[in-house]
Design a protein around this motif. Sequence first.
Motif, PDB file in Angstrom:
ATOM      1  N   TYR A  34      13.027 -19.541   8.556  1.00 44.83           N
ATOM      2  CA  TYR A  34      12.373 -19.669   7.259  1.00 44.83           C
ATOM      3  C   TYR A  34      11.053 -18.898   7.287  1.00 44.83           C
ATOM      4  CZ  TYR A  34      15.517 -23.624   6.471  1.00 44.83           C
ATOM      5  OH  TYR A  34      16.632 -24.416   6.315  1.00 44.83           O
ATOM      6  N   TYR A  36       7.417 -18.565   5.082  1.00 43.57           N
ATOM      7  CA  TYR A  36       6.503 -19.023   4.052  1.00 43.57           C
ATOM      8  C   TYR A  36       5.268 -18.130   4.125  1.00 43.57           C
ATOM      9  CZ  TYR A  36       9.006 -23.468   3.445  1.00 43.57           C
ATOM     10  OH  TYR A  36       9.953 -24.433   3.168  1.00 43.57           O
ATOM     11  N   PRO A  44       0.921 -23.198   0.833  1.00 44.25           N
ATOM     12  CA  PRO A  44       1.980 -22.262   1.227  1.00 44.25           C
ATOM     13  C   PRO A  44       3.069 -22.138   0.166  1.00 44.25           C
ATOM     14  CG  PRO A  44       1.411 -23.718   3.045  1.00 44.25           C
ATOM     15  CD  PRO A  44       0.723 -24.245   1.824  1.00 44.25           C
ATOM     16  N   TYR A  46       7.191 -20.870  -0.246  1.00 43.17           N
ATOM     17  CA  TYR A  46       8.454 -20.481   0.380  1.00 43.17           C
ATOM     18  C   TYR A  46       8.819 -19.060  -0.038  1.00 43.17           C
ATOM     19  CZ  TYR A  46      13.536 -19.969   0.648  1.00 43.17           C
ATOM     20  OH  TYR A  46      14.805 -19.489   0.855  1.00 43.17           O
ATOM     21  N   TYR A  87       4.076 -17.146   7.670  1.00 44.44           N
ATOM     22  CA  TYR A  87       4.542 -18.048   8.721  1.00 44.44           C
ATOM     23  C   TYR A  87       6.057 -17.941   8.875  1.00 44.44           C
ATOM     24  CZ  TYR A  87       0.010 -20.368   8.122  1.00 44.44           C
ATOM     25  OH  TYR A  87      -1.331 -20.655   8.036  1.00 44.44           O
ATOM     26  N   ARG A  91      14.046 -23.850  12.320  1.00 45.93           N
ATOM     27  CA  ARG A  91      14.325 -25.266  12.406  1.00 45.93           C
ATOM     28  C   ARG A  91      15.774 -25.583  12.081  1.00 45.93           C
ATOM     29  NH1 ARG A  91      10.539 -28.729   9.399  1.00 45.93           N
ATOM     30  NH2 ARG A  91      12.185 -30.032   8.639  1.00 45.93           N
ATOM     31  N   PHE A  92      16.177 -26.765  12.551  1.00 40.99           N
ATOM     32  CA  PHE A  92      17.507 -27.274  12.272  1.00 40.99           C
ATOM     33  C   PHE A  92      17.572 -27.764  10.822  1.00 40.99           C
ATOM     34  CE2 PHE A  92      19.221 -27.254  16.495  1.00 40.99           C
ATOM     35  CZ  PHE A  92      18.146 -27.468  17.335  1.00 40.99           C
ATOM     36  N   VAL A  93      18.778 -27.990  10.411  1.00 45.31           N
ATOM     37  CA  VAL A  93      18.992 -28.676   9.144  1.00 45.31           C
ATOM     38  C   VAL A  93      19.061 -30.157   9.457  1.00 45.31           C
ATOM     39  CG1 VAL A  93      20.561 -29.035   7.224  1.00 45.31           C
ATOM     40  CG2 VAL A  93      20.195 -26.730   8.105  1.00 45.31           C
ATOM     41  N   TYR A  94      18.065 -30.885   9.020  1.00 44.84           N
ATOM     42  CA  TYR A  94      17.987 -32.305   9.309  1.00 44.84           C
ATOM     43  C   TYR A  94      18.628 -33.104   8.179  1.00 44.84           C
ATOM     44  CZ  TYR A  94      14.566 -31.029  12.853  1.00 44.84           C
ATOM     45  OH  TYR A  94      13.938 -30.481  13.929  1.00 44.84           O
ATOM     46  N   ARG A  97      14.320 -35.889   5.595  1.00 47.23           N
ATOM     47  CA  ARG A  97      13.290 -34.930   5.209  1.00 47.23           C
ATOM     48  C   ARG A  97      12.182 -34.945   6.244  1.00 47.23           C
ATOM     49  NH1 ARG A  97      16.750 -32.381   2.319  1.00 47.23           N
ATOM     50  NH2 ARG A  97      17.088 -33.145   0.205  1.00 47.23           N
ATOM     51  N   ARG A  98      11.924 -33.807   6.832  1.00 44.00           N
ATOM     52  CA  ARG A  98      10.880 -33.725   7.852  1.00 44.00           C
ATOM     53  C   ARG A  98       9.878 -32.664   7.474  1.00 44.00           C
ATOM     54  NH1 ARG A  98      13.667 -34.645  13.764  1.00 44.00           N
ATOM     55  NH2 ARG A  98      15.180 -36.207  13.110  1.00 44.00           N
ATOM     56  N   ALA A  99       8.648 -32.891   7.902  1.00 41.27           N
ATOM     57  CA  ALA A  99       7.580 -31.947   7.602  1.00 41.27           C
ATOM     58  C   ALA A  99       7.794 -30.645   8.356  1.00 41.27           C
ATOM     59  CB  ALA A  99       6.229 -32.557   7.976  1.00 41.27           C
ATOM     60  N   LEU A 100       7.191 -29.604   7.846  1.00 39.22           N
ATOM     61  CA  LEU A 100       7.221 -28.317   8.528  1.00 39.22           C
ATOM     62  C   LEU A 100       6.130 -28.267   9.581  1.00 39.22           C
ATOM     63  CD1 LEU A 100       7.665 -25.989   5.440  1.00 39.22           C
ATOM     64  CD2 LEU A 100       9.421 -26.657   7.080  1.00 39.22           C
ATOM     65  N   PHE A 102       3.703 -25.646  11.320  1.00 36.77           N
ATOM     66  CA  PHE A 102       3.192 -24.291  11.136  1.00 36.77           C
ATOM     67  C   PHE A 102       2.527 -23.802  12.420  1.00 36.77           C
ATOM     68  CE2 PHE A 102       3.674 -23.527   6.615  1.00 36.77           C
ATOM     69  CZ  PHE A 102       3.905 -24.797   6.124  1.00 36.77           C
ATOM     70  N   GLY A 103       2.879 -22.581  12.810  1.00 40.24           N
ATOM     71  CA  GLY A 103       2.154 -21.917  13.886  1.00 40.24           C
ATOM     72  C   GLY A 103       0.941 -21.228  13.304  1.00 40.24           C
TER      73      GLY A 103
END
Lengths: 112, 119
Positions: A34, A36, A44, A46, A87, A91-94, A97-100, A102-103
């Motif tokens: 992904y 962003y 941010p 998408y 960014y 990530r996996f498809v969970y 709902r999980r937060a992103l 960010f590096g």
Amino acid sequence: DAKTTQPPSMDCAEGRAANLPCNHSTISGNEYVYWYRQIHSQGPQYIIHGLKNNETNEMASLIITEDRKSSTLILPHATLRDTAVYYCIVRFVYTGRRALTFGSGTRLQVQP
Amino acid sequence: GAVVSQHPSWVICKSGTSVKIECRSLDFQATTMFWYRQFPKQSLMLMATSNEGSKATYEQGVEKDKFLINHASLTLSTLTVTSAHPEDSSFYICSAPGLAGGPEGNIQYFGAGTRLSVL
């Protein structure tokens, strides 16, 4: 989620293509890439995502290498408004709902 | 596309006062919302996950009694910074995931952020 590595900063001339690389050498087979971006003092936004095929939308193109260990976000005709931090997130498809996570991203400066 | 509205965009307050930040999903329902904090020149750091109808879950090191989160409806989550101090000055951003399943479920929609300055 796989770790990603991005250059800290890049410059691009206005009107030229901006190619932003992302390394994700530990990506697993069912993780998506992904992108962003965050324009200064905004939330941010998408941009695009992909699994293994190249993807294109109205904002950008995403090129994922055949081994999926790296990808490149392409802004075909960069404008001054594309100046932002970009960014790359893998990530996996969970099911939930999980937060992103960010590096540090790549700070793209589009020069006039 | 989905829109998340965050208000206010900028707030200045005196030390010791409380500040409430609102995050609304305008055209979709969000049973989960996320609150991030961003210090200058740094990346976004997750503070807490807001769950409609239940308690928020906080990341390690985030004081739940200082950062009160309420998610009273499917379109509104609020973050209240209680007894704010200068070190709480930061950029606070909320997000909500769309309702789509599959890989599109990882697409999140962000508010414009709230810049808090505590004097």
